[in-house]
Design an enzyme around this catalytic site. Structure first.
Site, PDB file in Angstrom:
ATOM      1  N   CYS A  17       0.784  -1.013  -0.059  1.00 29.75           N
ATOM      2  CA  CYS A  17       0.152   0.131   0.074  1.00 29.75           C
ATOM      3  C   CYS A  17       1.092   1.023  -0.057  1.00 29.75           C
ATOM      4  CB  CYS A  17      -0.662   0.150   1.264  1.00 29.75           C
ATOM      5  SG  CYS A  17       0.108   0.175   2.802  1.00 29.75           S
ATOM      6  N   HIS A  46       5.811  -5.062   8.570  1.00 24.01           N
ATOM      7  CA  HIS A  46       5.843  -6.497   9.230  1.00 24.01           C
ATOM      8  C   HIS A  46       5.974  -7.358   7.787  1.00 24.01           C
ATOM      9  CE1 HIS A  46       3.648  -5.397  13.098  1.00 24.01           C
ATOM     10  NE2 HIS A  46       4.796  -5.556  13.176  1.00 24.01           N
ATOM     11  N   HIS A  79       3.978   1.826  11.765  1.00 22.61           N
ATOM     12  CA  HIS A  79       2.810   1.506  12.553  1.00 22.61           C
ATOM     13  C   HIS A  79       2.506   2.784  13.360  1.00 22.61           C
ATOM     14  CE1 HIS A  79       4.959  -2.276  11.626  1.00 22.61           C
ATOM     15  NE2 HIS A  79       3.729  -2.452  11.227  1.00 22.61           N
ATOM     16  N   HIS A 129      -0.283  -4.927  19.529  1.00 25.38           N
ATOM     17  CA  HIS A 129       0.185  -4.411  18.171  1.00 25.38           C
ATOM     18  C   HIS A 129       0.608  -3.191  18.413  1.00 25.38           C
ATOM     19  CE1 HIS A 129       0.039  -3.249  13.900  1.00 25.38           C
ATOM     20  NE2 HIS A 129      -0.168  -4.516  13.479  1.00 25.38           N
ATOM     21  N   GLU A 131       0.683  -0.679  16.309  1.00 25.85           N
ATOM     22  CA  GLU A 131      -0.151   0.375  15.812  1.00 25.85           C
ATOM     23  C   GLU A 131      -1.138   0.910  17.275  1.00 25.85           C
ATOM     24  OE1 GLU A 131      -3.844   1.788  13.313  1.00 25.85           O
ATOM     25  OE2 GLU A 131      -2.551   0.210  12.245  1.00 25.85           O
ATOM     26  N   THR A 170      -6.012   0.748  12.009  1.00 25.96           N
ATOM     27  CA  THR A 170      -6.243   0.882  10.634  1.00 25.96           C
ATOM     28  C   THR A 170      -6.319  -0.205   9.840  1.00 25.96           C
ATOM     29  OG1 THR A 170      -3.979   1.130   9.947  1.00 25.96           O
ATOM     30  CG2 THR A 170      -5.160   3.040  10.427  1.00 25.96           C
ATOM     31  N   CYS A 200      -8.084   1.598   6.990  1.00 28.33           N
ATOM     32  CA  CYS A 200      -7.598   2.376   5.623  1.00 28.33           C
ATOM     33  C   CYS A 200      -7.964   1.677   4.552  1.00 28.33           C
ATOM     34  CB  CYS A 200      -5.839   2.525   5.853  1.00 28.33           C
ATOM     35  SG  CYS A 200      -5.084   1.060   5.277  1.00 28.33           S
ATOM     36  N   SER A 228       1.465  -9.604  10.804  1.00 24.82           N
ATOM     37  CA  SER A 228       0.896  -8.857   9.948  1.00 24.82           C
ATOM     38  C   SER A 228      -0.753  -8.823  10.317  1.00 24.82           C
ATOM     39  CB  SER A 228       1.212  -8.914   8.491  1.00 24.82           C
ATOM     40  OG  SER A 228       0.497  -8.136   7.779  1.00 24.82           O
ATOM     41  N   SER A 273       2.177  -5.138   3.512  1.00 23.41           N
ATOM     42  CA  SER A 273       3.457  -5.240   3.445  1.00 23.41           C
ATOM     43  C   SER A 273       4.031  -6.249   2.725  1.00 23.41           C
ATOM     44  CB  SER A 273       4.062  -4.986   4.975  1.00 23.41           C
ATOM     45  OG  SER A 273       3.137  -6.177   5.709  1.00 23.41           O
TER      46      SER A 273
END
Length: 317
Positions: A17, A46, A79, A129, A131, A170, A200, A228, A273
């Site tokens: 992305c 990741h 992240h 995580h 993020e 996200t 996202c 991931s 990723s």
């Protein structure tokens, strides 16, 4: 020996992305500008293949800022990081570049804005995580409550049911998140949500492509790392959308060929990723076992691009 026929459906969009693309570019441009070594706090994205490739170019991956020397640049992963991390880098007079995905930064800003208005924040995300840790770390401890499932909502203890807002990680499953949001709205009717979906565009698009592909195939291979979040969600989405077998593989060598015996249609996608080179590797491996006819299942076209930070654009100008 004649190989069995197989229709191979390729999901589109798949793989990198814009946020991942930008984060990798940031590390490469930092190495170009400052030379090796450049330190990276946490895996930049990741994916082991990507991380190993950057390590070979001179990136040093560490878990914490204290593992970095003060005289070398440090990059924060896509992240996002708690506020305390850049604050500590500044205190130590370090050069740092923040590779946080702009869509994650948007969630950080949202949470801060709600907090300034006196609202308590509920974050829908996965405990531990990076993020989630980064988003919760934008505000003082206790100001953000974490829920992972709709069941968690029932046990939430909030300061004031009338003064709440929620944000989300996200990379979650759209359907799972919708269930948690519904539970929050049922228990706290006054809760405020994001102006625009936090999940996202890339996560949404990859999940939609898998949903479109799942009814056509006997099995789905998702190329991505076990840590991931968005890749693991793709496996779940495929299974939920009616595909009998969905497997997460990091490389072609991870494929369980016995599980694919007797199938006539296979779907392939890749987490946000995972680079396209790994998709090609898997297609080649499948072609060794089957007589392949390739078809694409395209549900969206992505044209999003994010600029790298100005400090790096100045070098290459």
């Amino acid at each position: 020996m004649t190989k069995p026929n197989l229709t191979l459906y390729l999901a589109a969009p798949r793989g990198f992305c814009a946020g991942v693309d930008r984060a990798i570019k940031i590390v490469e441009m930092a190495l170009e500008k400052w030379g090796a070594p450049v330190y990276v706090r946490h895996e930049i994205v990741h994916n082991r293949y990507v991380v190993d490739g950057l390590r070979n170019k001179g990136a040093v991956f560490v878990e914490e800022l204290e593992d970095c020397p003060e005289d070398r640049p440090v990059i924060f992963s896509a992240h996002g990081v708690p506020k305390a991390v850049p604050a500590e880098a500044e205190r130590r007079n370090m050069i740092y570049v923040d590779a946080t995905c702009p869509l994650v930064s948007k969630v950080h800003i949202e949470a801060e804005r709600h907090a300034e208005e006196g609202l308590q924040i509920i974050m829908i995300g996965h405990a531990g995580h990076p993020e989630t840790i980064g988003t919760m770390g934008q505000l003082p401890e206790g100001d953000v409550l974490l829920v992972e499932t709709a069941a968690d909502v029932a046990t939430l203890e909030v300061r004031d049911p009338q003064r709440l807002a929620y944000v989300t990680q996200t990379t979650l499953s759209i359907d799972d998140t919708a269930e948690v949001v519904a539970a929050l709205q049922a228990r706290f009717p006054a809760i405020i949500g994001p102006h625009k979906e936090d999940i996202c565009y890339a996560t949404t698009n990859r999940q939609e492509a898998v949903k479109a592909m799942a009814p056509k195939v006997d099995a789905i291979l998702v190329i991505g790392a076990p840590n991931s979040s968005n890749s693991r969600r793709l496996v779940e989405v495929g299974a939920r959308a009616g595909c009998g077998y969905a497997q997460l593989v990091q490389r072609a060598s991870d494929i369980d060929w016995r599980a694919l015996e007797g199938i006539s249609a296979l779907g392939i996608t890749a987490g946000a990723s995972a680079p396209e080179v790994l998709v090609r590797e898997v297609i080649d491996a499948v072609s060794d076992h089957f007589e392949v006819t390739l078809e694409q299942v395209e549900t969206a076209v992505e044209r999003v691009e994010f600029k790298v930070p100005r400090v790096l654009r100045q070098v290459t100008a």
